[in-house]
Design a protein around this motif. Structure first.
Motif, PDB file in Angstrom:
ATOM      1  N   GLU A 199       2.384 -10.139  -5.684  1.00 47.23           N
ATOM      2  CA  GLU A 199       1.910  -9.902  -4.328  1.00 47.23           C
ATOM      3  C   GLU A 199       3.025 -10.412  -3.098  1.00 47.23           C
ATOM      4  O   GLU A 199       3.338  -9.439  -2.374  1.00 47.23           O
ATOM      5  CB  GLU A 199       0.692 -10.575  -3.941  1.00 47.23           C
ATOM      6  CG  GLU A 199       0.130 -10.515  -2.518  1.00 47.23           C
ATOM      7  CD  GLU A 199       0.097  -9.038  -1.981  1.00 47.23           C
ATOM      8  OE1 GLU A 199       0.118  -8.738  -0.718  1.00 47.23           O
ATOM      9  OE2 GLU A 199      -0.145  -8.060  -3.030  1.00 47.23           O
ATOM     10  N   ARG A 239       6.007  -8.080  -3.503  1.00 47.37           N
ATOM     11  CA  ARG A 239       5.825  -6.916  -2.817  1.00 47.37           C
ATOM     12  C   ARG A 239       5.873  -7.044  -1.397  1.00 47.37           C
ATOM     13  O   ARG A 239       6.638  -6.066  -0.737  1.00 47.37           O
ATOM     14  CB  ARG A 239       4.288  -6.507  -3.260  1.00 47.37           C
ATOM     15  CG  ARG A 239       4.003  -4.988  -2.440  1.00 47.37           C
ATOM     16  CD  ARG A 239       2.381  -4.753  -2.560  1.00 47.37           C
ATOM     17  NE  ARG A 239       1.523  -5.502  -1.761  1.00 47.37           N
ATOM     18  CZ  ARG A 239       1.607  -5.698  -0.489  1.00 47.37           C
ATOM     19  NH1 ARG A 239       2.081  -4.425   0.287  1.00 47.37           N
ATOM     20  NH2 ARG A 239       0.846  -6.245   0.314  1.00 47.37           N
ATOM     21  N   ARG A 240       5.515  -7.970  -0.855  1.00 50.76           N
ATOM     22  CA  ARG A 240       5.618  -8.388   0.649  1.00 50.76           C
ATOM     23  C   ARG A 240       7.052  -8.685   0.912  1.00 50.76           C
ATOM     24  O   ARG A 240       7.593  -8.227   2.233  1.00 50.76           O
ATOM     25  CB  ARG A 240       4.759  -9.606   0.922  1.00 50.76           C
ATOM     26  CG  ARG A 240       3.166  -9.204   1.063  1.00 50.76           C
ATOM     27  CD  ARG A 240       2.459 -10.672   1.529  1.00 50.76           C
ATOM     28  NE  ARG A 240       2.618 -11.274   2.687  1.00 50.76           N
ATOM     29  CZ  ARG A 240       1.750 -10.931   3.582  1.00 50.76           C
ATOM     30  NH1 ARG A 240       0.837  -9.871   3.545  1.00 50.76           N
ATOM     31  NH2 ARG A 240       2.228 -11.207   4.770  1.00 50.76           N
ATOM     32  N   GLY A 254       1.953 -15.422   3.916  1.00 56.12           N
ATOM     33  CA  GLY A 254       1.010 -14.720   2.992  1.00 56.12           C
ATOM     34  C   GLY A 254       0.934 -15.549   1.717  1.00 56.12           C
ATOM     35  O   GLY A 254       0.124 -15.260   0.907  1.00 56.12           O
ATOM     36  N   ALA A 292       9.487  -9.920   8.357  1.00 55.65           N
ATOM     37  CA  ALA A 292       8.804 -10.964   8.166  1.00 55.65           C
ATOM     38  C   ALA A 292       8.298 -11.919   9.143  1.00 55.65           C
ATOM     39  O   ALA A 292       7.016 -12.578   8.801  1.00 55.65           O
ATOM     40  CB  ALA A 292       9.551 -11.856   7.053  1.00 55.65           C
ATOM     41  N   MET A 334       4.869 -10.936  10.317  1.00 54.08           N
ATOM     42  CA  MET A 334       3.944 -10.695   9.187  1.00 54.08           C
ATOM     43  C   MET A 334       2.734 -11.663   9.970  1.00 54.08           C
ATOM     44  O   MET A 334       3.002 -12.714  10.201  1.00 54.08           O
ATOM     45  CB  MET A 334       4.360 -10.918   8.029  1.00 54.08           C
ATOM     46  CG  MET A 334       5.027  -9.692   7.377  1.00 54.08           C
ATOM     47  SD  MET A 334       5.559 -10.409   5.660  1.00 54.08           S
ATOM     48  CE  MET A 334       6.413  -8.610   5.214  1.00 54.08           C
TER      49      MET A 334
END
Length: 220
Positions: free
Chosen positions: A39, A42-43, A79, A113, A116
């Motif tokens: 994850e 991916r981010r 995240g 980023a 985000m």
């Protein structure tokens, strides 16, 4: 020739064969993996996943048994959950990289980023960085202890005059970012110069560095 900063998705079978077969190339590869959570990868916009990374590392070690692997990781990317961090720690523990650096994420103005959701507090980012570094410290120390008693070729970088000790690097050590090997001048009748290659025995390990002694080639 030392290959630095090779993205994992760009490391082909042809490149692996070239490293294995070309004597000019160090058996050393710097692979900036950044993370092990799919994850978070991916981010980050990375074009790989943990399964592919593990497969690549297995292939490298099978094809080039004495290869030294360096990587760079990041903690606290937006995240990153506690589960993501545990995935990263488990990955580091399983892979046992020879060399590893860790950076806490720092938001840069104008980057995707930085906008985000899920920004991580600085103290959490730094705590996670320290945990990975402590884990890697144990791994690196254990790997260094395994090198005691082995013969290695060393590139001489200079001499600590006050300590009467030469300083060098093995193929396992990139300049400025990896360890050194310290060689007491008393173990050699020769005055070595920067740029010389010397044959040595590893006699001890001190943290990230090695201690050695020169092999007297004239005794043959």
């Amino acid at each position: 020739i030392r290959l630095m900063y090779c993205y994992p998705e760009e490391i082909t079978d042809e490149l692996i064969d070239t490293i294995a077969e070309e004597p000019k190339l160090c058996h050393y590869l710097d692979i900036p993996i950044q993370h092990a959570s799919d994850e978070i990868l991916r981010r980050m916009g990375r074009r790989t996943d943990q399964k592919s990374i593990c497969s690549l590392i297995g292939k490298l070690r099978e094809r080039i048994p004495d290869i030294v692997l360096r990587t760079t990781l990041m903690t606290g990317f937006p995240g990153e959950t506690e589960e993501d961090f545990e995935t990263l720690a488990d990955f580091v523990n399983e892979m046992e990289f020879d060399r590893l650096g860790v950076f806490a994420y720092s938001a840069e103005e104008g980057t995707k980023a930085a906008q985000m959701s899920g920004q991580i507090p600085d103290e959490v980012k730094e705590k996670r960085r320290e945990e990975i570094m402590l884990l890697q410290q144990e791994i690196a120390y254990d790997l260094n202890r395994e090198r005691i008693g082995k013969r290695m070729t060393v590139f001489i970088e200079g001499k600590l005059t006050e300590e009467n000790t030469f300083v060098g690097r093995t193929y396992m050590d990139a300049p400025e970012v990896d360890g050194l090997i310290f060689l007491p001048a008393t173990s050699s009748a020769r005055e070595w110069m920067s740029g010389d290659f010397a044959e040595v025995f590893v006699t001890d390990a001190k943290g990230y560095d090695l201690i050695g002694e020169f092999i007297d080639e004239s005794a043959k």
